[in-house]
Design a protein around this motif. Structure first.
Motif, PDB file in Angstrom:
ATOM      1  N   LEU A  90       0.817  -1.208   0.000  1.00 29.22           N
ATOM      2  CA  LEU A  90       0.000   0.000   0.000  1.00 29.22           C
ATOM      3  C   LEU A  90       0.852   1.259   0.000  1.00 29.22           C
ATOM      4  O   LEU A  90       0.564   2.225  -0.708  1.00 29.22           O
ATOM      5  N   ALA A  91       1.918   1.246   0.808  1.00 28.31           N
ATOM      6  CA  ALA A  91       2.727   2.457   0.945  1.00 28.31           C
ATOM      7  C   ALA A  91       3.339   2.826  -0.398  1.00 28.31           C
ATOM      8  O   ALA A  91       3.825   1.952  -1.136  1.00 28.31           O
ATOM      9  N   PHE A  92       3.252   4.107  -0.756  1.00 25.18           N
ATOM     10  CA  PHE A  92       3.827   4.667  -1.981  1.00 25.18           C
ATOM     11  C   PHE A  92       3.197   4.073  -3.247  1.00 25.18           C
ATOM     12  O   PHE A  92       3.831   4.036  -4.293  1.00 25.18           O
ATOM     13  N   ARG A  93       1.957   3.558  -3.161  1.00 31.36           N
ATOM     14  CA  ARG A  93       1.232   3.057  -4.325  1.00 31.36           C
ATOM     15  C   ARG A  93      -0.124   3.780  -4.371  1.00 31.36           C
ATOM     16  O   ARG A  93      -0.582   4.319  -3.371  1.00 31.36           O
ATOM     17  N   TRP A  94      -0.764   3.738  -5.544  1.00 28.69           N
ATOM     18  CA  TRP A  94      -2.064   4.419  -5.661  1.00 28.69           C
ATOM     19  C   TRP A  94      -3.107   3.765  -4.746  1.00 28.69           C
ATOM     20  O   TRP A  94      -4.026   4.420  -4.260  1.00 28.69           O
ATOM     21  N   THR A  95      -2.943   2.442  -4.482  1.00 26.19           N
ATOM     22  CA  THR A  95      -3.873   1.779  -3.575  1.00 26.19           C
ATOM     23  C   THR A  95      -3.777   2.374  -2.162  1.00 26.19           C
ATOM     24  O   THR A  95      -4.765   2.495  -1.443  1.00 26.19           O
ATOM     25  N   GLY A  96      -2.549   2.764  -1.805  1.00 24.99           N
ATOM     26  CA  GLY A  96      -2.345   3.416  -0.506  1.00 24.99           C
ATOM     27  C   GLY A  96      -3.024   4.778  -0.478  1.00 24.99           C
ATOM     28  O   GLY A  96      -3.614   5.187   0.532  1.00 24.99           O
ATOM     29  N   ALA A  97      -2.962   5.476  -1.637  1.00 28.01           N
ATOM     30  CA  ALA A  97      -3.655   6.767  -1.723  1.00 28.01           C
ATOM     31  C   ALA A  97      -5.151   6.568  -1.524  1.00 28.01           C
ATOM     32  O   ALA A  97      -5.827   7.372  -0.857  1.00 28.01           O
ATOM     33  N   ALA A  98      -5.682   5.474  -2.089  1.00 27.60           N
ATOM     34  CA  ALA A  98      -7.103   5.186  -1.920  1.00 27.60           C
ATOM     35  C   ALA A  98      -7.429   4.900  -0.453  1.00 27.60           C
ATOM     36  O   ALA A  98      -8.458   5.367   0.070  1.00 27.60           O
ATOM     37  N   LEU A  99      -6.515   4.149   0.213  1.00 32.45           N
ATOM     38  CA  LEU A  99      -6.752   3.868   1.641  1.00 32.45           C
ATOM     39  C   LEU A  99      -6.749   5.163   2.454  1.00 32.45           C
ATOM     40  O   LEU A  99      -7.628   5.404   3.281  1.00 32.45           O
ATOM     41  N   ALA A 100      -5.769   6.022   2.199  1.00 37.20           N
ATOM     42  CA  ALA A 100      -5.681   7.288   2.935  1.00 37.20           C
ATOM     43  C   ALA A 100      -6.944   8.122   2.687  1.00 37.20           C
ATOM     44  O   ALA A 100      -7.531   8.684   3.624  1.00 37.20           O
ATOM     45  N   ALA A 101      -7.384   8.170   1.434  1.00 39.27           N
ATOM     46  CA  ALA A 101      -8.577   8.954   1.098  1.00 39.27           C
ATOM     47  C   ALA A 101      -9.808   8.366   1.791  1.00 39.27           C
ATOM     48  O   ALA A 101     -10.644   9.104   2.333  1.00 39.27           O
ATOM     49  N   ALA A 102      -9.901   7.026   1.799  1.00 38.47           N
ATOM     50  CA  ALA A 102     -11.050   6.375   2.416  1.00 38.47           C
ATOM     51  C   ALA A 102     -11.092   6.672   3.910  1.00 38.47           C
ATOM     52  O   ALA A 102     -12.156   6.996   4.464  1.00 38.47           O
ATOM     53  N   VAL A 103      -9.944   6.574   4.574  1.00 41.50           N
ATOM     54  CA  VAL A 103      -9.891   6.815   6.017  1.00 41.50           C
ATOM     55  C   VAL A 103     -10.275   8.257   6.334  1.00 41.50           C
ATOM     56  O   VAL A 103     -11.065   8.526   7.244  1.00 41.50           O
ATOM     57  N   MET A 104      -9.756   9.202   5.546  1.00 40.74           N
ATOM     58  CA  MET A 104     -10.039  10.605   5.805  1.00 40.74           C
ATOM     59  C   MET A 104     -11.501  10.965   5.516  1.00 40.74           C
ATOM     60  O   MET A 104     -12.066  11.850   6.144  1.00 40.74           O
ATOM     61  N   ALA A 105     -12.085  10.269   4.536  1.00 43.87           N
ATOM     62  CA  ALA A 105     -13.471  10.597   4.157  1.00 43.87           C
ATOM     63  C   ALA A 105     -14.490   9.859   5.015  1.00 43.87           C
ATOM     64  O   ALA A 105     -15.668  10.226   5.051  1.00 43.87           O
ATOM     65  N   PHE A 106     -14.035   8.814   5.704  1.00 42.41           N
ATOM     66  CA  PHE A 106     -14.955   7.924   6.429  1.00 42.41           C
ATOM     67  C   PHE A 106     -15.874   8.655   7.418  1.00 42.41           C
ATOM     68  O   PHE A 106     -17.087   8.405   7.438  1.00 42.41           O
ATOM     69  N   PRO A 107     -15.333   9.564   8.253  1.00 46.07           N
ATOM     70  CA  PRO A 107     -16.230  10.241   9.209  1.00 46.07           C
ATOM     71  C   PRO A 107     -17.368  10.988   8.537  1.00 46.07           C
ATOM     72  O   PRO A 107     -18.501  10.947   9.009  1.00 46.07           O
ATOM     73  N   LEU A 108     -17.084  11.646   7.409  1.00 45.93           N
ATOM     74  CA  LEU A 108     -18.132  12.398   6.707  1.00 45.93           C
ATOM     75  C   LEU A 108     -19.197  11.458   6.167  1.00 45.93           C
ATOM     76  O   LEU A 108     -20.397  11.719   6.281  1.00 45.93           O
ATOM     77  N   MET A 109     -18.738  10.347   5.595  1.00 42.71           N
ATOM     78  CA  MET A 109     -19.663   9.372   5.049  1.00 42.71           C
ATOM     79  C   MET A 109     -20.563   8.815   6.151  1.00 42.71           C
ATOM     80  O   MET A 109     -21.788   8.791   6.024  1.00 42.71           O
ATOM     81  N   VAL A 110     -19.966   8.406   7.261  1.00 42.76           N
ATOM     82  CA  VAL A 110     -20.727   7.795   8.355  1.00 42.76           C
ATOM     83  C   VAL A 110     -21.722   8.793   8.942  1.00 42.76           C
ATOM     84  O   VAL A 110     -22.863   8.451   9.228  1.00 42.76           O
ATOM     85  N   ARG A 111     -21.305  10.036   9.087  1.00 42.39           N
ATOM     86  CA  ARG A 111     -22.212  11.045   9.657  1.00 42.39           C
ATOM     87  C   ARG A 111     -23.471  11.208   8.801  1.00 42.39           C
ATOM     88  O   ARG A 111     -24.586  11.250   9.310  1.00 42.39           O
ATOM     89  N   ALA A 112     -23.281  11.300   7.492  1.00 38.42           N
ATOM     90  CA  ALA A 112     -24.431  11.486   6.597  1.00 38.42           C
ATOM     91  C   ALA A 112     -25.369  10.289   6.652  1.00 38.42           C
ATOM     92  O   ALA A 112     -26.590  10.436   6.735  1.00 38.42           O
ATOM     93  N   ILE A 113     -24.801   9.082   6.629  1.00 38.06           N
ATOM     94  CA  ILE A 113     -25.647   7.880   6.623  1.00 38.06           C
ATOM     95  C   ILE A 113     -26.320   7.709   7.978  1.00 38.06           C
ATOM     96  O   ILE A 113     -27.489   7.339   8.073  1.00 38.06           O
ATOM     97  N   ARG A 114     -25.581   8.033   9.035  1.00 37.95           N
ATOM     98  CA  ARG A 114     -26.139   7.888  10.377  1.00 37.95           C
ATOM     99  C   ARG A 114     -27.375   8.769  10.565  1.00 37.95           C
ATOM    100  O   ARG A 114     -28.368   8.348  11.148  1.00 37.95           O
ATOM    101  N   LEU A 115     -27.303   9.991  10.051  1.00 41.01           N
ATOM    102  CA  LEU A 115     -28.480  10.875  10.137  1.00 41.01           C
ATOM    103  C   LEU A 115     -29.674  10.256   9.434  1.00 41.01           C
ATOM    104  O   LEU A 115     -30.801  10.309   9.939  1.00 41.01           O
TER     105      LEU A 115
END
Lengths: 232, 360
Positions: A90-115
């Motif tokens: 994952l490190a230094f690969r585009w898949t790692g970029a996807a993981l980082a993006a997913a982790v950073m976006a996760f709270p926003l996603m969960v908040r919207a669905i939770r509401l």
């Protein structure tokens, strides 16, 4: 479009779209699960889960990126296993970029669905169970269709957040053109080069258009959820 | 089909502990709000897991099954139709989740008069229409037992009048045992085959509707103001002057023309305060309906009133008179009187399920 953008710029846009799409699609089931768990279930460790989900929202992105590197890097506890057992790096690969993006976006996603989950009347789910639907069928036929606009809104928000993610991404996977250089990383890189202003500006315009489109779409969907909740 | 249950459950500050065996027909759980009626049917449906419960439907224990495996239809006070489905998809929901045909779809749609609503969304329906669809949805889940939690409470009088005949038809035509929660005595008197009075989590009275409603000792439990007995009657003839003659065990009763063909059974309700007693055959009265009766029981209340139970020849009615009149008329068990009925309410009959002429 390809005339207007240089190959390097186009590469950054395409990579960002791919990274954000993969991050959103793969984290969506987990996001729905986390939202339902936080909205409806009582279980030991619920407060811890809530904290973990929201942590990327409050931690400095660089810190999140560094923690990802420690955990998912080649030498990290999870990254080592993934590499040795599955050959996944994952490190230094585009898949790692996807993981980082997913982790950073996760709270926003969960908040919207939770509401959206909280807006569903549990009495409807009870009614479905008396009509012979198992818990899974109740979720599939009642809960999920009713939260669908919230799920879509959450996914769009997450996608937009993923498109703009910079700090955690650059810390975890660096800024390698064609591999990990997403839109924000490319803008940053162009700004460091003499004469890169024009490229940076074009990418900035694209970023703004994509972000605004996402915001308008998610606002519209959020209103539809509110309307449906009202006339039940 | 018979339902037998025993439930013991503690909430903070409340203890529900009761049991009964409901015979076929419609069993009303009657009591004030907060007496535990809804808790009972939620326990039967499996929406609540009581501390201890034994729920036997035709000898099969339900208490350990999850709600979706109990085959219990539930009509909620607030219809709870699925807002994202049309009426038709609401109705066929149970069949679809079980991957079966919706057996009897046309018959039940007809019975409830909801054929014209099938393509509509719940949000566009009136309260009465919603409740009829909710009843249909519960029936189409192929239940062995139907639970109804004050299905009329959220409706105005006109909507109630619209839905009541459908519930009577269910009771009389489907043979499905029904547990019906209500706190309205007129509704109970109209619908119940059996009444279970619940007070503070306990069973305060239980028995056939006709017996309980004509028992002066039970009247304070049910509410003195609405106290009144029910009789079965048969439509004898629609007469030329617009009146319908009904035959009761106590003799003929005339009412402004009521629906139904001659020969059909109806249930009539006579409230205690609408009955006047006379020792002699009254002459020159405008009242049409005067029945010969025998006093079987007197019960003095707290105030100046006395409840009198009258035998009409197997079935009973109640009269509410003042203690002074009771003394003046020398009313005592065995006394022959004439009961003058000021008003009589009719509803669809309940053939063969109303308590027969057994109690003396």
């Amino acid at each position: 479009m390809s005339d207007w953008l240089s190959p390097e710029e186009w590469q950054a846009v395409a990579l960002s779209l791919r990274v954000s799409l993969v991050a959103t699609v793969l984290s969506l089931p987990l996001g729905i699960l986390a939202a339902v768990a936080l909205a409806r279930w009582t279980f030991p460790g619920k407060a811890v889960l809530n904290l973990l989900v929201h942590l990327p929202l409050i931690l400095p992105p660089v810190v999140t990126g560094y923690l990802l590197l420690l955990t998912f890097g080649r030498m990290g506890p999870v990254g080592g296993l993934l590499h040795d057992w599955f050959g996944i790096t994952l490190a230094f690969r585009w898949t790692g970029a996807a993981l980082a993006a997913a982790v950073m976006a996760f709270p926003l996603m969960v908040r919207a669905i939770r509401l959206a989950v909280e807006a569903v009347d549990p009495k409807l789910e009870e009614a479905a169970s008396t009509l012979g639907a198992s818990r899974f069928m109740v979720f599939l036929t009642v809960t999920l269709p009713l939260i669908l606009p919230g799920v879509i809104a959450g996914a769009i928000l997450a996608f937009a957040k993923a498109m703009g993610e910079f700090g955690a991404t650059i810390t975890f996977v660096a800024n390698i053109p064609g591999e990990t250089q997403t839109l924000p990383s490319a803008i940053y890189a162009f700004l460091q080069e003499p004469g890169g202003d024009a490229s940076a500006f074009r990418l900035v315009v694209i970023s703004i258009v994509l972000a605004m489109a996402a915001l308008v779409l998610s606002e519209w969907l959020a209103r539809r959820v509110a309307v449906r909740g009202g006339d039940r | 089909m018979s339902l037998s249950l025993r439930i013991d459950h503690r909430f903070p500050g409340f203890h529900l502990d009761l049991g009964f065996t409901a015979p076929p027909g419609l069993t009303c759980l009657f009591g004030r709000s907060g007496s535990g009626k809804t808790t009972v049917i939620n326990a039967v449906a499996g929406l609540l897991r009581p501390d201890h419960a034994e729920i036997l439907l035709d000898g099969v224990a339900l208490q350990h099954l999850p709600p979706h495996r109990r085959r219990v239809g539930y009509v909620f006070q607030d219809a709870r139709l699925f807002p994202h489905m049309t009426v038709e998809r609401n109705l066929t929901y149970a069949a679809r989740v079980r991957r079966r045909q919706a057996d009897g779809f046309d018959r039940i749609v007809d019975l409830l008069g909801i054929g014209a609503l099938l393509s509509r969304r719940p949000a566009t329906l009136s309260g009465g229409e919603k409740q009829r669809v909710a009843i249909g949805r519960a029936l189409l889940s192929d239940p062995q037992l139907l639970l109804m939690d004050e299905p009329l409470a959220a409706l105005d009088e006109a909507r109630k009048t619209e839905v009541l005949p459908y519930i009577e038809a269910l009771r009389d035509q489907t043979g499905l045992p029904i547990l019906y929660v209500s706190h309205s005595l007129p509704e109970v008197a109209r619908l119940a085959t059996t009444i279970a009075v619940i007070e503070g989590g306990r069973l305060a009275a239980f028995g056939p509707a006709a017996d309980l409603l004509s028992d002066p000792a039970k009247a304070p439990l049910l509410g003195l103001r609405d106290a009144g007995a029910i009789l079965t009657a048969r439509i004898a003839a629609h007469e030329a002057d617009g009146l319908t003659r009904l035959d009761t065990v106590g003799g003929p009763v005339w009412l402004p023309r009521c629906a139904g063909a001659p020969g059909q059974s109806v249930r009539i309700r006579i409230t205690a305060q609408d009955v006047i007693l006379s020792r002699n055959r009254p002459e020159g009265l405008s009242a049409l309906n005067i029945l010969r009766a025998t006093v079987t029981e007197l019960l003095e209340g707290q105030g100046p009133g006395t409840l009198v139970r009258l035998d009409l020849g197997g079935q009973h009615i109640l009269a509410r008179v003042t203690r002074r009149s009771a003394l003046a008329l020398d009313l005592a068990p065995g006394a022959a009187v004439h009961a003058i009925l000021k008003s009589v309410a009719v509803s669809q009959g309940d053939v063969g399920t109303l308590g027969g002429p057994t109690q003396g």
